[in-house]
Design a protein around this motif. Structure first.
Motif, mmCIF file in Angstrom:
data_model
loop_
_atom_site.group_PDB
_atom_site.id
_atom_site.type_symbol
_atom_site.label_atom_id
_atom_site.label_comp_id
_atom_site.label_asym_id
_atom_site.label_seq_id
_atom_site.Cartn_x
_atom_site.Cartn_y
_atom_site.Cartn_z
ATOM 1 N N LEU A 451 0.805 -1.213 0.000
ATOM 2 C CA LEU A 451 0.000 0.000 0.000
ATOM 3 C C LEU A 451 0.846 1.275 0.000
ATOM 4 O O LEU A 451 0.569 2.198 -0.789
ATOM 5 N N PRO A 452 1.913 1.408 0.849
ATOM 6 C CA PRO A 452 2.693 2.660 0.797
ATOM 7 C C PRO A 452 3.316 2.895 -0.567
ATOM 8 O O PRO A 452 3.336 4.035 -1.053
ATOM 9 N N ALA A 453 3.799 1.822 -1.200
ATOM 10 C CA ALA A 453 4.411 1.988 -2.518
ATOM 11 C C ALA A 453 3.372 2.447 -3.538
ATOM 12 O O ALA A 453 3.646 3.307 -4.388
ATOM 13 N N LEU A 454 2.141 1.871 -3.470
ATOM 14 C CA LEU A 454 1.080 2.272 -4.409
ATOM 15 C C LEU A 454 0.748 3.738 -4.233
ATOM 16 O O LEU A 454 0.591 4.485 -5.210
ATOM 17 N N LEU A 455 0.667 4.185 -2.991
ATOM 18 C CA LEU A 455 0.297 5.572 -2.722
ATOM 19 C C LEU A 455 1.399 6.537 -3.172
ATOM 20 O O LEU A 455 1.118 7.591 -3.756
ATOM 21 N N ARG A 456 2.635 6.185 -2.924
ATOM 22 C CA ARG A 456 3.732 7.077 -3.323
ATOM 23 C C ARG A 456 3.813 7.170 -4.847
ATOM 24 O O ARG A 456 4.043 8.248 -5.410
ATOM 25 N N GLY A 457 3.600 6.037 -5.524
ATOM 26 C CA GLY A 457 3.638 6.065 -6.983
ATOM 27 C C GLY A 457 2.540 6.935 -7.557
ATOM 28 O O GLY A 457 2.760 7.732 -8.487
ATOM 29 N N ALA A 458 1.328 6.796 -7.016
ATOM 30 C CA ALA A 458 0.218 7.607 -7.503
ATOM 31 C C ALA A 458 0.449 9.087 -7.210
ATOM 32 O O ALA A 458 0.181 9.964 -8.045
ATOM 33 N N ALA A 459 0.971 9.394 -5.999
ATOM 34 C CA ALA A 459 1.208 10.785 -5.632
ATOM 35 C C ALA A 459 2.277 11.391 -6.531
ATOM 36 O O ALA A 459 2.172 12.557 -6.962
ATOM 37 N N SER A 460 3.323 10.614 -6.841
ATOM 38 C CA SER A 460 4.391 11.129 -7.704
ATOM 39 C C SER A 460 3.865 11.426 -9.101
ATOM 40 O O SER A 460 4.185 12.474 -9.686
ATOM 41 N N ALA A 461 3.060 10.511 -9.631
ATOM 42 C CA ALA A 461 2.518 10.714 -10.974
ATOM 43 C C ALA A 461 1.609 11.938 -11.016
ATOM 44 O O ALA A 461 1.635 12.729 -11.976
ATOM 45 N N GLN A 462 0.774 12.155 -10.007
ATOM 46 C CA GLN A 462 -0.124 13.303 -10.008
ATOM 47 C C GLN A 462 0.615 14.605 -9.745
ATOM 48 O O GLN A 462 0.257 15.647 -10.296
ATOM 49 N N ALA A 463 1.665 14.532 -8.915
ATOM 50 C CA ALA A 463 2.415 15.754 -8.616
ATOM 51 C C ALA A 463 3.148 16.266 -9.838
ATOM 52 O O ALA A 463 3.327 17.485 -10.010
ATOM 53 N N ASP A 464 3.576 15.353 -10.716
ATOM 54 C CA ASP A 464 4.269 15.793 -11.926
ATOM 55 C C ASP A 464 3.383 16.657 -12.812
ATOM 56 O O ASP A 464 3.881 17.510 -13.559
ATOM 57 N N GLY A 465 2.055 16.426 -12.729
ATOM 58 C CA GLY A 465 1.136 17.191 -13.578
ATOM 59 C C GLY A 465 0.583 18.421 -12.910
ATOM 60 O O GLY A 465 -0.241 19.133 -13.509
ATOM 61 N N ALA A 466 0.970 18.700 -11.677
ATOM 62 C CA ALA A 466 0.447 19.876 -10.966
ATOM 63 C C ALA A 466 1.584 20.502 -10.184
ATOM 64 O O ALA A 466 1.624 20.479 -8.952
ATOM 65 N N THR A 467 2.543 21.079 -10.887
ATOM 66 C CA THR A 467 3.738 21.613 -10.242
ATOM 67 C C THR A 467 3.472 22.866 -9.426
ATOM 68 O O THR A 467 4.302 23.248 -8.587
ATOM 69 N N ASP A 468 2.330 23.547 -9.677
ATOM 70 C CA ASP A 468 2.030 24.778 -8.937
ATOM 71 C C ASP A 468 1.193 24.516 -7.690
ATOM 72 O O ASP A 468 0.689 25.450 -7.067
ATOM 73 N N ARG A 469 1.031 23.240 -7.316
ATOM 74 C CA ARG A 469 0.297 22.897 -6.102
ATOM 75 C C ARG A 469 1.140 21.939 -5.271
ATOM 76 O O ARG A 469 1.976 21.210 -5.821
ATOM 77 N N HIS A 470 0.894 21.923 -3.980
ATOM 78 C CA HIS A 470 1.712 21.134 -3.068
ATOM 79 C C HIS A 470 0.944 19.876 -2.648
ATOM 80 O O HIS A 470 -0.164 19.957 -2.140
#
Length: 611
Positions: A451-470
């Protein structure tokens, strides 16, 4: 020897007794016992009066005058009971005790008159010749008996008069006959009591019973007074809105209410006619009148009239009997014209609806087939597009490696290409997942998920598309493993993060927090995504999980309204649910709940909001 008064009185007795015999042999009728008691009382009165006339000595005359009191009291009393029984229905037998007790008491007072003089103060011959009539001076008991008898007389007149007003025209002659029959003796008696009017020097009342007997004989022999029971008469019959006909044994209409009269062209002329001689209703009702009901009264359907004015009736035949003897029949016609028309329209409507249902089922089958074809096409297209998108993304990565050393200015453009590719891949994954979830034969995979790996992967992928949000992760309490369909659960997390990032303001914070709960009825893992975005209008919070629904304040943002609906469906399939809490203009929090163990494919979603 016989005198003219004695002959007339004895003739009255004979006629009255013959009338009583003939009345007894008729079919039973209401008040028959009271009628016979009245006739016997009148016969005894006339017999005693005849004996008084024939007696020669004053003592014998006085004796028979005393003996007459049982008849004098009984005749008017039983007459009233008969009138009431005939018009209003049989009275209780206890009422007969009133005239019997009063008659015996008065007879006792008469036989003991020499001791108290309450009935006769004196009785003296009016002349000196043998057999001279007596002149009576009456005492107080005579006054009491007179009041008693005149009370019954007034009641008899009142009851008979009310019967005349309520009776059908064909029966009014009966009640008029009643009045005439009762009026003659009482007129004679009133003349005797008030003005000392005598006939042959004696009370004329017994002679008047001869006229009464003749009137009753005519009513019975010519007017058929008692041949049909007075059933369903008067006010009750008139109050019935449906046509009602009463027939005698010969099929003659003896009673009809206004509703029945309205069925013929000459209202008011139905009573007294044979039913088979009434052209408007006879042909359809005669078979019903002759039919024998098998299991009680059973309605039969008939039609009266033709064309647009035709009316349909349910005919119920009720045999009329009294003391087990048939005296006629009643036909009740219930108007079902409107009901039958409504039933016909309802039948047509049902047939139309059935045709429409069949057409709708055909169209639905065609639509489902088209939908299956569309889903198949979308699935095929998604698979086909994923390959070139992967090639584009791989080429962009290789160019990025080159650009870092040779053309740094190209790096932002290449990263933009990769974000666009990931967005398209996300859309394709959503289409594929929606198609899979729509399959009724869907079976979840039970993967052992890090589960932690799944969450980190999803968060990384979404963060790449929203660089102006934290995007912040709080995984300190996150359970290390979870059982479930890895691809579907990963899609849930992507949709929730994408939803929070998309509707947050530039520079806003989106927090992903995960923790476990070990409460009842089973351990659960909770995953919440909290944003500081635009929020959801309170009246729309309960609808954000509906398929294709988008809140009214997000019209300018890209989206299909499928993502949150898919999150709910995936959560329910895993035995969990999803909740949302939101404040308009302040942000929202979505909480995904999943069981930690292996759970059946069932759950209930709870949606709430505050603010």
């Amino acid at each position: 020897m016989l005198t003219l008064p004695a002959v007339l009185l004895l003739g009255t007795v004979l006629i009255t007794l013959l009338l009583a015999r003939q009345s007894w042999r008729l079919p039973p009728f209401p008040g028959r016992v009271n009628f016979l008691a009245m006739q016997l009382s009148a016969s005894w009165w006339a017999t005693a009066a005849a004996a008084e006339t024939l007696a020669l000595s004053p003592t014998t005359k006085l004796f028979w005058a005393k003996m007459a009191w049982t008849g004098i009291v009984g005749a008017p009393s039983f007459w009233f009971l008969f009138i009431w029984s005939y018009i209003h229905g049989e009275v209780s037998a206890r009422w007969r005790q009133v005239p019997m007790v009063m008659g015996l008491v008065t007879w006792g007072m008469a036989m003991t008159n020499d001791w108290h003089r309450l009935l006769y103060a004196s009785a003296q011959p009016i002349g000196g010749e043998p057999g001279a009539a007596l002149s009576y001076v009456h005492g107080p008991w005579f006054l009491a008996v007179t009041i008693y008898l005149y009370t019954f007389m007034v009641l008899s007149f009142a009851v008979t008069a009310s019967g005349i007003g309520r009776a059908a025209p064909a029966h009014r002659a009966h009640y008029v006959g009643f009045l005439l029959a009762v009026a003659v003796p009482w007129v004679a008696n009133i003349g005797y009591v008030t003005s000392n009017v005598v006939l042959f020097d004696i009370d004329p009342t017994p002679f008047s019973f001869l006229i009464t007997g003749i009137v009753f004989y005519w009513l019975i022999a010519r007017r058929r007074l008692f041949e049909l029971l007075p059933i369903a008469r008067g006010a009750l019959l008139d109050a019935v809105p449906d046509p009602v006909l009463v027939l005698d044994g010969d099929g003659t209409v003896v009673q009809a209410n206004p509703a029945a009269e309205s069925l013929v062209t000459s209202p008011g002329r139905l009573i007294g006619r044979r039913l088979d001689g009434v052209p408007e209703i006879g042909p359809v009702l005669v078979p019903q009148a002759l039919a024998e009901p098998s299991d009680g009264p059973a309605p039969r359907l008939v039609q009266v009239g033709n064309g647009p004015q035709a009316r349909e009736f349910e005919v119920t035949r009720v045999p009329l009997s009294y003391d087990g003897r048939s005296v006629g029949q009643l036909l009740l016609l219930r108007d079902v014209t409107l009901r039958r028309r409504i039933e016909a329209r309802l039948h047509d409507t049902v047939r139309t609806l059935d045709t429409a249902r069949q057409e709708a089922e055909t169209l639905l089958a065609a639509e489902q087939e088209a939908k299956r074809a569309l889903n198949s096409f979308l699935s095929m297209a998604a698979h086909e597009f994923k390959t070139p998108l992967a090639i584009i993304d791989g080429s962009a990565q290789m160019l990025l490696l080159d650009a870092e050393a040779k053309a740094p200015a190209m790096i932002p453009r290449l990263e933009k290409i990769r974000r666009a590719v990931r967005r398209q891949v996300g859309i394709l994954e959503t289409c594929l997942a929606d198609d899979r979830l729509s399959d009724p034969s869907l079976t979840l995979r039970r993967d052992d998920i890090d589960l932690p790996a799944l969450l980190r992967g999803a968060a990384s992928a979404q963060a790449d598309g929203a660089t102006d949000r934290h995007l912040e992760l709080e995984l300190e309490d996150c359970p290390p493993r979870l059982s479930g369909d890895a691809s579907l659960l990963e899609l849930c997390v992507h949709n929730l993060l994408n939803n929070g990032l998309k509707y947050s303001r530039p520079g806003g914070r989106v927090a992903l927090r995960v923790w476990s709960e070990t409460g009842e009825p089973r351990p659960m893992v909770r995953l919440s995504v909290t944003d500081q975005g635009i929020g959801i209008p309170p009246e729309e919070v309960e609808r954000v999980f509906d398929r294709f629904y988008r809140a009214s304040n997000v019209r300018g943002a890209a989206g299909s309204g499928v993502g949150l609906n898919m999150v709910r469906r995936i959560a329910i399939l895993h035995g969990g649910g999803v909740q949302v809490e939101s404040r308009l203009g302040e942000g929202s929090r979505f909480t995904l709940s999943l069981p930690l163990g292996t759970e059946p494919r069932a759950a209930v979603m709870a949606v709430s909001h505050s603010g």
